[in-house]
Design an enzyme around this catalytic site. Structure first.
Site, short mmCIF file in Angstrom:
data_model
loop_
_atom_site.label_atom_id
_atom_site.label_comp_id
_atom_site.label_asym_id
_atom_site.label_seq_id
_atom_site.Cartn_x
_atom_site.Cartn_y
_atom_site.Cartn_z
N LYS A 1 -2.41 13.77 -0.12
CA LYS A 1 -3.22 13.02 0.78
C LYS A 1 -2.24 12.15 1.74
O LYS A 1 -2.08 10.86 1.28
CB LYS A 1 -4.28 12.26 0.15
CG LYS A 1 -5.55 12.20 0.89
CD LYS A 1 -5.29 11.40 2.09
CE LYS A 1 -5.11 9.67 2.15
NZ LYS A 1 -5.03 8.98 3.52
N GLU B 1 4.09 2.77 -6.06
CA GLU B 1 5.44 1.84 -5.66
C GLU B 1 4.67 1.13 -4.34
O GLU B 1 3.97 1.59 -3.61
CB GLU B 1 6.20 3.09 -4.81
CG GLU B 1 6.99 4.01 -5.70
CD GLU B 1 8.15 3.45 -6.76
OE1 GLU B 1 8.30 2.21 -6.69
OE2 GLU B 1 8.71 4.35 -7.48
N CYS C 1 9.38 -1.09 2.97
CA CYS C 1 9.04 -1.67 1.80
C CYS C 1 10.17 -2.52 1.13
O CYS C 1 9.94 -3.67 0.64
CB CYS C 1 8.64 -0.62 0.59
SG CYS C 1 9.80 0.77 0.31
N GLU D 1 3.60 -10.23 2.69
CA GLU D 1 4.29 -8.96 3.27
C GLU D 1 3.87 -8.95 4.75
O GLU D 1 2.58 -8.60 4.85
CB GLU D 1 3.92 -7.84 2.38
CG GLU D 1 4.80 -6.59 3.01
CD GLU D 1 4.59 -5.29 2.31
OE1 GLU D 1 3.22 -4.98 1.86
OE2 GLU D 1 5.90 -4.57 2.14
#
Ligand code: NAD
Length: 501
Positions: free
Chosen positions: A186, A261, A295, A393
């Protein structure tokens, strides 16, 4: 209307569709969603919006192929050959792949090319690993031999983000397929274009029909249905920490295997004895490459006070020179952020940053880019550790710089966020570099280096940055069950209950 000439790749599909049982198909209910061009924010295509019925269908096919065993029970060498062919095909289509990826994500074309090469390398790596793989045998002299029987698990659910879609898909597809699982992928709804290329690549490479299935759709619909499907025993997820928490909770009733992750706010720590030129170049690249949508971005830079002013001055001047431009132009270093929603989020941090730190570069749209998702590389200095731009973030071309006086303070600042993905340490002091690396709360550390991956090493974060590690044999472990088989060699050792007199 956009003011620029945008580059639209030739031969785009009419619509982005699911790929189930070797066929491109629409959603059962015919639903679609809009996909935007990040340079203009205009809808350029419709994609099929998968829901429970589509996930159910894809999982049923994946389960059937898994049970049939054509792939799941084939020899590692056979699977390895197919994986090598996949790598060759990915490589040979690198230009097309990069063109589609850059168009859909807004990533600079040169960096999208690099991602295509990495995607091929991921397949090649697991193609090699699966034939080199050996499992443990343990001998208890005279009594037992015990060995590990490694088995693929079944249907792996793979859920991926939009920042480097094709490469991150390869990161999961490589080991999941190498180990013999069937999969349902997905991809992220902001960037579904390149995932469709897997279908042709896998078909041509000889992956049996129905082993790979792809369902597009919104996370809360298609992603959620995949996570909640009782016949999908493992989920490999890459995305935001908050989504990871939700997936963790939704997987709990089925006790699924999870690999996560997640987000990051990684520090780059620059000591006064470092090679400043190298440190500036690396920390510029570390946060502005991939549009800052990375990331492992070193989005907090901690600099020793004696070189702080010099570092900030050089850094700001260089950040101002970073070339923002249209994603398809080869000289572009920072392209367009993926989506207007994400642009608004990043811009809101830029605005907050103006009261939380000292703006020394960027902080606005670049000149000549009045529409689309363009942001000038933005640098804030003197950022306090409690500031939102230090803690949260941002996932865009925005960096916070903070001074420190002692090594102990640097460590405290480095560890002072909920995240723990990567850390970059710049110093020429050997002892300090190792001691710091060992103490910093990060899943991955680079000493005097940018993020240069060795595919054999563990990849993953600690704290809110992840759960479990992939990379090398750890990925093989995640995608397989390790059954322990015990063989008695000697007398049967057990107390006899209900013994006859
Ligand atoms: P996201 O969490 O919004 O979405 C990721 C994927 O999850 C998408 O496919 C989305 O459709 C799906 N999803 C969303 N809600 C879901 C739900 N309730 N159930 C199931 N699936 C759902 O993340 P994003 O915005 O696409 O990506 C950016 C994030 O990814 C950043 O936080 C970044 O740090 C992280 N990331 C981490 C790594 C890493 O290796 N640690 C790598 C790349 C990106």
């Amino acid at each position: 209307m956009a003011q620029y000439e945008t580059h639209t790749p030739a031969q785009l599909p009419e619509r982005i569709r699911h790929y189930i049982d070797g066929e491109f198909v629409d959603s059962a209910d015919g639903a679609t969603f809009d996909v935007l061009n990040p340079v203009t924010n205009e809808t350029y295509i419709q994609a099929s919006a998968g829901k429970t019925a589509d996930i159910d269908r894809a999982v049923a096919v994946a389960q059937r192929t898994f049970r049939e065993g054509t792939w799941s029970q084939s020899l590692p060498r056979q699977r390895s050959k197919v994986l090598h062919r996949i790598a060759d095909l990915v490589e040979s289509r690198g230009d097309r792949l990069a063109e589609l990826e850059s168009f859909d994500t807004g990533l600079p074309i040169t960096q999208a090319l690099g991602q295509a090469r990495r995607a091929a390398e991921n397949f090649r790596f697991f193609a090699d690993l699966i034939v080199a793989q050996a499992d443990d045998t343990y001998k208890v002299p005279g009594r037992q031999i015990n060995y590990v029987n490694r088995k693929p698990i079944g249907v792996a659910g793979l859920i991926t983000p939009w920042n480097t879609p094709f490469m991150l898909e390869s990161w999961k597809l490589g080991p999941a397929l190498a180990t013999g699982n069937s999969v349902v992928l997905k991809p992220a709804e902001f960037t579904p274009l390149s995932a469709g290329l897997w279908a042709g690549i896998f078909e041509e490479a000889g992956l049996p029909r129905g082993v790979f299935n792809l369902v597009n759709g919104i996370g809360e619909e298609a992603g959620d249905a995949l996570v909640k499907h009782p016949e999908v025993p493992l989920i490999s997820f890459t995305g935001e920490s908050s989504t990871g928490q939700l997936i963790f909770a939704n997987s709990a009733p089925h006790l699924k295997g999870l690999s996560m992750e997640l987000g990051g706010k990684s520090p780059a720590i620059v000591f006064a004895d470092a090679d400043l030129e190298a440190a500036v170049n690396a920390t510029i690249f570390g946060v502005f490459s991939l549009n800052g949508e990375r990331c492992t971005a070193g989005s907090r830079i901690l600099v020793e006070r004696s070189v702080y002013d010099e570092f900030v001055e050089r850094y700001a001047a260089q950040a101002e020179r970073v070339k923002v431009g249209l994603p398809h132009e080869p000289e572009t270093e920072v392209g367009a952020l993926v989506h207007p929603e994400h642009f608004d989020k990043v811009m809101s941090y830029v605005e907050k940053g103006k009261s939380e730190g000292r703006l020394v570069a960027g902080g606005r749209r670049p000149e000549g880019y009045e529409t689309g998702n363009f942001i000038a590389p933005t640098v804030f200095a003197d950022v306090a550790p409690e500031a939102s731009i230090f803690q949260e973030e941002i996932f865009g071309p925005v960096v916070a710089i903070t001074a420190f006086d002692t090594e102990a303070e640097a460590l405290e600042l480095a560890n002072n966020t909920k995240y723990g993905l990567a850390a970059y340490v710049w110093t020429n002091d050997l002892k300090r570099s190792h001691n710091f690396a060992q103490a910093v709360e990060a899943g991955m550390v680079w000493l005097n280096s940018n993020n240069v991956r060795d595919l054999r090493t563990p990849f993953g974060g600690v704290k809110a940055s992840g759960l479990g590690h992939e990379g090398g044999y750890r990925s093989i472990d995640f995608y397989t069950d390790q059954q322990a088989v015990h063989i008695n060699l000697g007398e049967v050792h057990n107390p006899v209950f209900g013994k006859a007199d």
